[in-house]
Structures are given as structure tokens and as C-alpha cells.
Scaffold this motif. Sequence first.
Motif, mmCIF file in Angstrom:
data_model
loop_
_atom_site.group_PDB
_atom_site.id
_atom_site.type_symbol
_atom_site.label_atom_id
_atom_site.label_comp_id
_atom_site.label_asym_id
_atom_site.label_seq_id
_atom_site.Cartn_x
_atom_site.Cartn_y
_atom_site.Cartn_z
ATOM 1 N N GLU A 156 -57.883 28.135 14.272
ATOM 2 C CA GLU A 156 -56.930 28.162 15.386
ATOM 3 C C GLU A 156 -57.569 28.618 16.699
ATOM 4 O O GLU A 156 -57.141 28.226 17.784
ATOM 5 C CB GLU A 156 -55.741 29.057 15.046
ATOM 6 C CG GLU A 156 -56.085 30.523 14.834
ATOM 7 C CD GLU A 156 -54.869 31.364 14.485
ATOM 8 O OE1 GLU A 156 -53.804 30.778 14.215
ATOM 9 O OE2 GLU A 156 -55.004 32.624 14.464
ATOM 10 N N GLN A 157 -58.624 29.429 16.608
ATOM 11 C CA GLN A 157 -59.254 29.937 17.827
ATOM 12 C C GLN A 157 -60.064 28.875 18.582
ATOM 13 O O GLN A 157 -60.389 29.070 19.754
ATOM 14 C CB GLN A 157 -60.134 31.154 17.514
ATOM 15 C CG GLN A 157 -59.341 32.387 17.140
ATOM 16 C CD GLN A 157 -60.162 33.661 17.231
ATOM 17 O OE1 GLN A 157 -61.191 33.718 17.895
ATOM 18 N NE2 GLN A 157 -59.694 34.708 16.553
ATOM 19 N N VAL A 158 -60.413 27.776 17.914
ATOM 20 C CA VAL A 158 -61.195 26.726 18.593
ATOM 21 C C VAL A 158 -60.347 25.495 18.882
ATOM 22 O O VAL A 158 -60.836 24.526 19.454
ATOM 23 C CB VAL A 158 -62.458 26.337 17.791
ATOM 24 C CG1 VAL A 158 -63.292 27.562 17.467
ATOM 25 C CG2 VAL A 158 -62.105 25.574 16.519
ATOM 26 N N ALA A 159 -59.078 25.515 18.495
ATOM 27 C CA ALA A 159 -58.235 24.317 18.555
ATOM 28 C C ALA A 159 -58.044 23.802 19.976
ATOM 29 O O ALA A 159 -58.160 22.595 20.235
ATOM 30 C CB ALA A 159 -56.876 24.608 17.914
ATOM 31 N N GLU A 160 -57.755 24.688 20.925
ATOM 32 C CA GLU A 160 -57.514 24.227 22.295
ATOM 33 C C GLU A 160 -58.771 23.622 22.904
ATOM 34 O O GLU A 160 -58.716 22.606 23.596
ATOM 35 C CB GLU A 160 -57.010 25.393 23.154
ATOM 36 C CG GLU A 160 -55.599 25.836 22.811
ATOM 37 C CD GLU A 160 -55.082 26.894 23.778
ATOM 38 O OE1 GLU A 160 -55.775 27.169 24.791
ATOM 39 O OE2 GLU A 160 -53.991 27.436 23.523
ATOM 40 N N SER A 161 -59.906 24.233 22.643
ATOM 41 C CA SER A 161 -61.168 23.702 23.148
ATOM 42 C C SER A 161 -61.463 22.340 22.528
ATOM 43 O O SER A 161 -61.854 21.391 23.229
ATOM 44 C CB SER A 161 -62.309 24.676 22.832
ATOM 45 O OG SER A 161 -63.556 24.107 23.164
ATOM 46 N N LEU A 162 -61.277 22.229 21.221
ATOM 47 C CA LEU A 162 -61.498 20.953 20.547
ATOM 48 C C LEU A 162 -60.605 19.875 21.136
ATOM 49 O O LEU A 162 -61.052 18.745 21.380
ATOM 50 C CB LEU A 162 -61.234 21.105 19.046
ATOM 51 C CG LEU A 162 -61.283 19.809 18.222
ATOM 52 C CD1 LEU A 162 -62.626 19.116 18.366
ATOM 53 C CD2 LEU A 162 -60.975 20.104 16.753
ATOM 54 N N SER A 163 -59.353 20.188 21.384
ATOM 55 C CA SER A 163 -58.431 19.213 21.954
ATOM 56 C C SER A 163 -58.924 18.715 23.309
ATOM 57 O O SER A 163 -58.869 17.512 23.604
ATOM 58 C CB SER A 163 -57.039 19.833 22.094
ATOM 59 O OG SER A 163 -56.124 18.906 22.647
ATOM 60 N N ARG A 164 -59.446 19.617 24.129
ATOM 61 C CA ARG A 164 -59.969 19.209 25.441
ATOM 62 C C ARG A 164 -61.163 18.287 25.304
ATOM 63 O O ARG A 164 -61.281 17.289 26.019
ATOM 64 C CB ARG A 164 -60.345 20.453 26.258
ATOM 65 C CG ARG A 164 -59.158 21.253 26.768
ATOM 66 C CD ARG A 164 -59.581 22.270 27.805
ATOM 67 N NE ARG A 164 -60.439 23.317 27.260
ATOM 68 C CZ ARG A 164 -59.988 24.476 26.774
ATOM 69 N NH1 ARG A 164 -58.685 24.718 26.744
ATOM 70 N NH2 ARG A 164 -60.829 25.391 26.321
ATOM 71 N N VAL A 165 -62.055 18.604 24.378
ATOM 72 C CA VAL A 165 -63.232 17.751 24.169
ATOM 73 C C VAL A 165 -62.802 16.352 23.734
ATOM 74 O O VAL A 165 -63.281 15.344 24.275
ATOM 75 C CB VAL A 165 -64.180 18.366 23.124
ATOM 76 C CG1 VAL A 165 -65.333 17.394 22.828
ATOM 77 C CG2 VAL A 165 -64.746 19.692 23.593
ATOM 78 N N LEU A 166 -61.921 16.286 22.753
ATOM 79 C CA LEU A 166 -61.492 14.985 22.232
ATOM 80 C C LEU A 166 -60.825 14.144 23.317
ATOM 81 O O LEU A 166 -61.056 12.927 23.396
ATOM 82 C CB LEU A 166 -60.539 15.186 21.047
ATOM 83 C CG LEU A 166 -61.121 15.892 19.818
ATOM 84 C CD1 LEU A 166 -60.055 16.026 18.736
ATOM 85 C CD2 LEU A 166 -62.347 15.167 19.268
ATOM 86 N N GLU A 167 -60.025 14.755 24.140
ATOM 87 C CA GLU A 167 -59.367 14.013 25.226
ATOM 88 C C GLU A 167 -60.392 13.476 26.216
ATOM 89 O O GLU A 167 -60.301 12.333 26.674
ATOM 90 C CB GLU A 167 -58.353 14.914 25.944
ATOM 91 C CG GLU A 167 -57.118 15.246 25.129
ATOM 92 C CD GLU A 167 -56.227 14.032 24.863
ATOM 93 O OE1 GLU A 167 -56.361 13.019 25.580
ATOM 94 O OE2 GLU A 167 -55.401 14.115 23.934
ATOM 95 N N ARG A 168 -61.367 14.291 26.571
ATOM 96 C CA ARG A 168 -62.388 13.848 27.521
ATOM 97 C C ARG A 168 -63.223 12.718 26.931
ATOM 98 O O ARG A 168 -63.560 11.741 27.620
ATOM 99 C CB ARG A 168 -63.302 15.016 27.911
ATOM 100 C CG ARG A 168 -62.625 16.083 28.746
ATOM 101 C CD ARG A 168 -63.623 17.104 29.233
ATOM 102 N NE ARG A 168 -64.526 16.524 30.236
ATOM 103 C CZ ARG A 168 -65.649 17.114 30.647
ATOM 104 N NH1 ARG A 168 -66.015 18.278 30.130
ATOM 105 N NH2 ARG A 168 -66.410 16.540 31.558
#
Length: 271
Positions: A163-175
Amino acid sequence: MNKTAIRTLQQYLAESGDYTGAIDGLRGPKTRAAVDAAMKRHVDKLPSGSDAWSERRLAVACLQLACHEKRIEVGAIDGLWGPQTDYAHEVLDTLLETGKKPPLWRDQQPLDANPNGWCHEAELEQTLGSPSRKPPLVVVPCPWPLALAWDPSTRPSGIGCHEQVAESLSRVLERVHDHYGNERLRELGLHLYGGCYNKRRKRGGSSWSTHAWGVAIDWDPARNRLKWGRDRARLARPEYEDWWRFWEEEGWVSLGRHRNFDWMHVQAARL
């Protein structure tokens, strides 16, 4: 010359107007005729005695001339396939395929950003808890269709990560998705998902894998195997530079780019 080199030669000859056949990697009559035509125009660049060279040696010399014409350092135009010609061919192949030469990988350094404050691997247990217990996982939706690498008929809807990396992962995938789009991502094999959370030790090691905390992801493992270096791994190619840039700007670390093995692997943990 292998088929890849012959295809590169055919593509160059087609661009110069000497070849009209298929780009098939076969040194058939049309390819031989195109090589002869190209060599006649450049006879002044050949050493004495070249008129007695074999068809294969003439084909290598033609490829060397193509590199020279494209300002790729290739050495003497001697029709002999050595290490310098082999490397020059790789540069020419990339140039013809992408329109630009590959980056000078020996001069490249991965980005050292860490905007999310990821801890070092050695600190993961202290920071995120024991890997013997399942971490708090969140499924991050992937904006492009994924396929499980070892079973492409299985289509994960997202990536289960800590859960601690989820927001960062979401940003990477979108980019990544905004930059490449579905079709190009599939062409690059970036739809082939090799997994995230996996309670296990490192392959070939005794310490816990970063996968055991759900902070690492594998991509296209069949073409980026554990022990492969940049000479074989697909994800080491120039067309993946932007892919790695998006990860690194969020502080994720590529083992391939840092240590030249396990190019499939990217993690939200410092080395």
C-alpha cells in the motif's frame, strides 16, 4: 553475416534505391545484385584486391560502407567481420529502425531521484515489517491490458503491491500509458506482467527478495532473464529509455541499469 545483419544491409540498400526485394535476411540474387550496384558507386573507397573478394566479404564491406556513410565509426572497409564492425552494425540497425543512434550506454547513469523517500533494501524489514507476514496489499489498476507472462490467456486487471508504493506506481503507469499507448506497449512486450508480491528469497541468494514486501515488479521475464546483461536483455534497448525514466523519476530502481542483470526487475527500494 547472420540474418539480422543481412536484413540491416537490405534495409540500407532499399533506402539507397539499390534493392527492391523483401527484407528477409536472405542473401539471394536480388541482394547480391544490389550489393554489386552499391559497391560500383564506392569503388574508390575499397582497397586494391577487393575485386577478388567473395560475395560474403563484399556484403560485409557494403555494410561497413553504410556505417561510414551514416557517420558510424566502423574502421577499415576491409570486408572482415570483427568486433568493431559488429558494434557498428548494431548502431546502424538501431538508426535505421528508430531514426536515431542508440544512446552511449557507457556514458549513461540512472537517475538518482528519490521523491518518495524509499528506504534501502537492508532497511525494508525495519520499515515495512517482517516478510514472513503478508504485507498490506493494494491492487493498482493498470491503464493498459496486461497478460500474465507465463500464461498470456490470464489477464490481470491490475498489480497487487504494498500500500505504501501504490500511489507512486499508479503515477508511473499513467505516465507510461500516456507516452506509449496500448499498441506500442504491446509491441514492446510491456503488457507481459511477471508479478509483484511473492513471498520468497532472492533467486541465487539467501536474503529476502523485495518481492516479499510487494515493492518490486517483473516485466517480460522470458526476454529479460535473470543473468542476462545489456547485450541480450530486451529492456536494455534504446526504445525503453523513456520507460525507465518514468520509473526513475519516481525513485524506483532498475537492477539492470544499476547492476546489468535481472533487467525484468524494478523496485521501490534503494540498493
